[in-house]
Design a protein around this motif. Structure first.
Motif, short mmCIF file in Angstrom:
data_model
loop_
_atom_site.label_atom_id
_atom_site.label_comp_id
_atom_site.label_asym_id
_atom_site.label_seq_id
_atom_site.Cartn_x
_atom_site.Cartn_y
_atom_site.Cartn_z
N VAL A 154 0.86 -1.19 0.00
CA VAL A 154 0.00 0.00 0.00
C VAL A 154 0.90 1.24 0.00
O VAL A 154 1.83 1.32 0.80
N VAL A 155 0.63 2.17 -0.89
CA VAL A 155 1.35 3.44 -0.91
C VAL A 155 0.43 4.51 -0.35
O VAL A 155 -0.72 4.63 -0.79
N ALA A 164 1.56 10.83 -11.10
CA ALA A 164 2.35 9.98 -10.19
C ALA A 164 1.47 8.91 -9.57
O ALA A 164 1.89 7.76 -9.41
N VAL A 165 0.24 9.28 -9.20
CA VAL A 165 -0.69 8.31 -8.63
C VAL A 165 -1.00 7.23 -9.66
O VAL A 165 -1.00 6.02 -9.35
N TRP A 166 -1.23 7.65 -10.89
CA TRP A 166 -1.54 6.69 -11.95
C TRP A 166 -0.40 5.71 -12.17
O TRP A 166 -0.60 4.50 -12.28
N ARG A 167 0.84 6.22 -12.20
CA ARG A 167 2.00 5.35 -12.40
C ARG A 167 2.19 4.39 -11.22
O ARG A 167 2.54 3.23 -11.40
N THR A 168 1.97 4.89 -10.02
CA THR A 168 2.20 4.08 -8.83
C THR A 168 1.21 2.94 -8.72
O THR A 168 1.52 1.87 -8.18
N ARG A 169 0.02 3.12 -9.26
CA ARG A 169 -0.99 2.05 -9.21
C ARG A 169 -0.54 0.82 -10.00
O ARG A 169 -1.09 -0.27 -9.80
N VAL A 170 0.44 0.98 -10.88
CA VAL A 170 0.95 -0.16 -11.65
C VAL A 170 1.77 -1.08 -10.74
O VAL A 170 1.79 -2.30 -10.93
N THR A 171 2.45 -0.51 -9.75
CA THR A 171 3.35 -1.30 -8.91
C THR A 171 2.80 -1.59 -7.51
O THR A 171 3.26 -2.52 -6.86
N ALA A 172 1.82 -0.83 -7.06
CA ALA A 172 1.25 -1.02 -5.71
C ALA A 172 -0.13 -1.68 -5.82
O ALA A 172 -0.82 -1.56 -6.83
N ASP A 173 -0.53 -2.35 -4.75
CA ASP A 173 -1.86 -2.94 -4.71
C ASP A 173 -2.92 -1.89 -4.41
O ASP A 173 -4.08 -2.03 -4.83
N GLU A 174 -2.51 -0.84 -3.69
CA GLU A 174 -3.44 0.22 -3.31
C GLU A 174 -2.67 1.51 -3.15
O GLU A 174 -1.56 1.51 -2.60
N VAL A 175 -3.22 2.60 -3.66
CA VAL A 175 -2.60 3.92 -3.51
C VAL A 175 -3.61 4.83 -2.84
O VAL A 175 -4.74 4.99 -3.32
N ILE A 176 -3.20 5.44 -1.73
CA ILE A 176 -4.08 6.34 -0.99
C ILE A 176 -3.44 7.72 -0.97
O ILE A 176 -2.34 7.91 -0.44
N CYS A 177 -4.12 8.67 -1.56
CA CYS A 177 -3.63 10.04 -1.62
C CYS A 177 -4.83 10.99 -1.64
O CYS A 177 -5.55 11.04 -2.65
N PRO A 178 -5.07 11.72 -0.57
CA PRO A 178 -6.26 12.57 -0.50
C PRO A 178 -6.18 13.87 -1.30
O PRO A 178 -7.19 14.54 -1.48
N TYR A 179 -4.99 14.23 -1.77
CA TYR A 179 -4.83 15.54 -2.42
C TYR A 179 -3.99 15.38 -3.68
O TYR A 179 -2.81 15.08 -3.61
N THR A 180 -4.64 15.54 -4.84
CA THR A 180 -3.94 15.39 -6.12
C THR A 180 -4.19 16.61 -7.01
O THR A 180 -4.93 16.54 -8.00
N PRO A 181 -3.56 17.74 -6.68
CA PRO A 181 -3.79 18.96 -7.47
C PRO A 181 -3.20 18.83 -8.88
O PRO A 181 -2.12 18.26 -9.06
N ALA A 182 -3.92 19.34 -9.84
CA ALA A 182 -3.45 19.28 -11.23
C ALA A 182 -2.20 20.12 -11.44
O ALA A 182 -1.38 19.84 -12.31
N ASP A 183 -2.05 21.17 -10.63
CA ASP A 183 -0.91 22.08 -10.76
C ASP A 183 -0.01 21.99 -9.53
O ASP A 183 0.27 23.01 -8.89
#
Length: 209
Positions: A154-155, A164-183
């Motif tokens: 789990v990340v 970064a979240v999208w890429r990490t989902r390839v290697t992790a079983d679960e990605v938890i990130c409450p804040y993903t600003p476009a900028d």
């Protein structure tokens, strides 16, 4: 969303991880910035705290350009596009890797001291950093903990670029990130206090955790 400090981010992120209680988790901070975040999560989950170390393989004449990375457990990722572009020889790449492997071992000894690595075999490994701009470092950390026997990876990060979240989902079983600003711009933009941590601050937290 904004965080006053890494500790504040860790306490708030811990609220997103309650479902991991009872899964025998081990919380692993990426030094240095991920450790204060991981410390708060480990406390909230009543889980052991450790570190997972990764070293970038920089191009010899342009060290900030990564041609790959290595981690504990013989984890290794090579950026083939960069290697082809710079036309680095196998011998030169091997030399950089050997030097960074030695540095990885030195940093491991410095931060863990005489404490043994917490066993990961069959357990849930929760990899924590203070943020992700590209996800490259976390990706190698995921490989590393899998090589060390983690059953689930789990990340958990307070802030990250959407890519970064999208890429990490390839290697992790679960990605938890409450804040993903476009900028995002930089991870530090999400914090009021984003000071450069010392090794002493990290080892103090590990000793308590």
């Amino acid at each position: 969303m904004h965080y006053t400090s890494r500790a504040d981010a860790g306490r708030r992120l811990a609220g997103e991880l309650k479902h991991l209680r009872g899964t025998d988790p081990v919380v692993l901070g990426l030094p240095r910035g991920g450790v204060p975040v991981a410390f708060e999560i480990a406390a909230a989950l009543s889980a052991p705290l450790d570190v997972v170390l990764v070293r970038k393989l920089g191009v010899p004449w342009q060290p900030e350009l990564a041609m790959g990375a290595i981690g504990e457990g013989d984890a290794r990722v090579i950026n083939d596009d960069v290697v082809r572009l710079i036309r680095i020889s196998k011998d030169a790449l091997a030399q950089v890797e050997a030097e960074e492997r030695r540095e990885l071992e030195r940093r491991t000894l410095l931060l863990r001291g005489n404490r043994k690595r917490i066993p990961l075999k069959g357990r849930t490994a929760v990899i924590v950093d203070d943020g992700m701009a590209t996800g490259a470092t976390v990706a190698v950390a995921c490989q590393s903990v899998r090589a060390l026997g983690a059953a689930k990876v789990v990340v958990a990060v307070p802030v990250a670029a959407p890519e970064a979240v999208w890429r990490t989902r390839v290697t992790a079983d679960e990605v938890i990130c409450p804040y993903t600003p476009a900028d995002l711009g930089g991870v530090g933009n999400a914090y009021d206090d984003f000071h450069q941590l010392t090794d002493g601050e990290v080892t103090d937290l590990l000793a308590i955790g």
